[in-house]
Design a protein around this motif. Structure first.
Motif: not given
Ligand SMILES: C[S@@+](CC[C@H](N)C(=O)[O-])C[C@H]1O[C@@H](n2cnc3c(N)ncnc32)[C@H](O)[C@@H]1O
Ligand SMILES: [Zn+2]
Length: 287
Positions: A219, A223, A228-230, A284, A286-287
């Protein structure tokens, strides 16, 4: 739900918006890209090509097309459909939603997705684009579904505006995390589908004298690029393949060129093979 071709593409040479004319797309600087009879466009500039015909060959595309038509990977398509529709059914905005399949191959998963979304009773319009670096793959995909925009392009440089896209799917494809992060909106979703530990293990045991220890996809790259992995899950199913489909499966994978001759002979002489399909799905944000 209405499914339409993604119509907001940008010029791969100068990044200005491309305007659709009946037979071509053209930007404000006069760069012009012809539409094929099936409506697909080649937006891969020569300088971005590492070889004359990058990506999967015509023969590999034909094998993949014939194999996938057998429905052996239907459970993967269903899982992708579930994961994407979950994104749509849980959002509050009625604005259109943009989906790109990066490395779409001959278009199996995206076409299945478009068919699934059309059946959902939601008001959102979904704008869909499938891209692949292989012109053979895109030519095959463009024959499938005209409500999808198919383009020849690279995941390294996706010809749409930055921060314009809601969801990118990359199934067994080439991960370009920085480019995916650039292309997605903040809060946008990246779905990665990759082979897992036991994928085609029965075939690999016949092909190779020893099997390398499995390394799960990391990951870290995603990252580092701001994701972030959801959610992650694994799908394992068994399928029984007759000889013709064993050959097609072999032909669409790199094993055809990598495996020793004796291994290939063992596999292609089988009448039937029960195979494990073992795949991971990672979602994932995106932040
Ligand atoms: C293993 S195939 C998977 C195709 C499709 N997603 C499927 O699962 O049926 C990988 C695909 O990635 C494409 N590809 C390789 N490098 C690429 C790149 N830089 N950008 C976009 N596509 C690429 C290949 O041409 C090929 O069609
Ligand atoms: Zn231009």
């Amino acid at each position: 739900m209405i499914v339409s071709p993604l119509n907001k593409l940008v010029c791969p040479l100068c990044a200005k918006p491309l305007v659709a004319e009946p037979s071509r797309l053209v930007c404000g600087a006069g760069h012009s890209f012809d539409k094929s009879r099936n409506g697909h466009v080649n937006l891969l500039p020569v300088q971005n090509k590492r070889s004359l015909s990058p990506g999967d060959s015509k023969q590999m595309v034909q094998w993949r097309h014939a194999f996938l038509a057998g429905g052996y990977y239907d459970a993967i398509a269903e899982k992708i459909n579930d994961l994407v529709s979950k994104q749509l059914t849980t959002r509050s905005s009625l604005e259109s939603y943009t989906v790109i399949d990066g490395g779409c191959g001959e278009g199996y998963y995206l076409t299945e997705l478009a068919t699934h979304l059309r059946r959902l009773s939601l008001a959102t319009e979904v704008l869909i684009c499938g891209l692949d670096i292989s012109k053979w793959a895109v030519q095959a995909a463009a024959k499938r579904d005209k409500s999808i925009q198919w383009i020849v392009a690279s995941n390294k440089s996706i010809p749409v505006n930055r921060a314009s896209t809601d969801l990118i799917l990359c199934a067994f494809g080439f991960h370009c995390y920085d480019s995916f992060a650039d292309t997605l909106k903040s809060g946008g979703v990246l779905i990665l589908v990759d082979t897992y530990e036991d994928h085609l293990i029965e075939m690999r045991k016949l092909l190779y004298p020893t099997i390398k220890p499995f390394q799960p996809a990391s990951n870290d790259g995603a990252i580092e690029a701001g994701f972030s992995l959801s959610h992650s899950e694994r799908l394992t199913v068994k399928r029984d393949l007759p000889r013709a489909d064993i050959e097609r499966l072999l032909g669409m994978t790199p094993h055809m060129h990598r495996a020793p001759k004796e291994g290939i002979e063992k596999v292609t002489s089988l009448e039937h093979l029960t195979l494990t399909i073992d795949v991971s799905f990672r979602v994932f944000v995106k932040d």
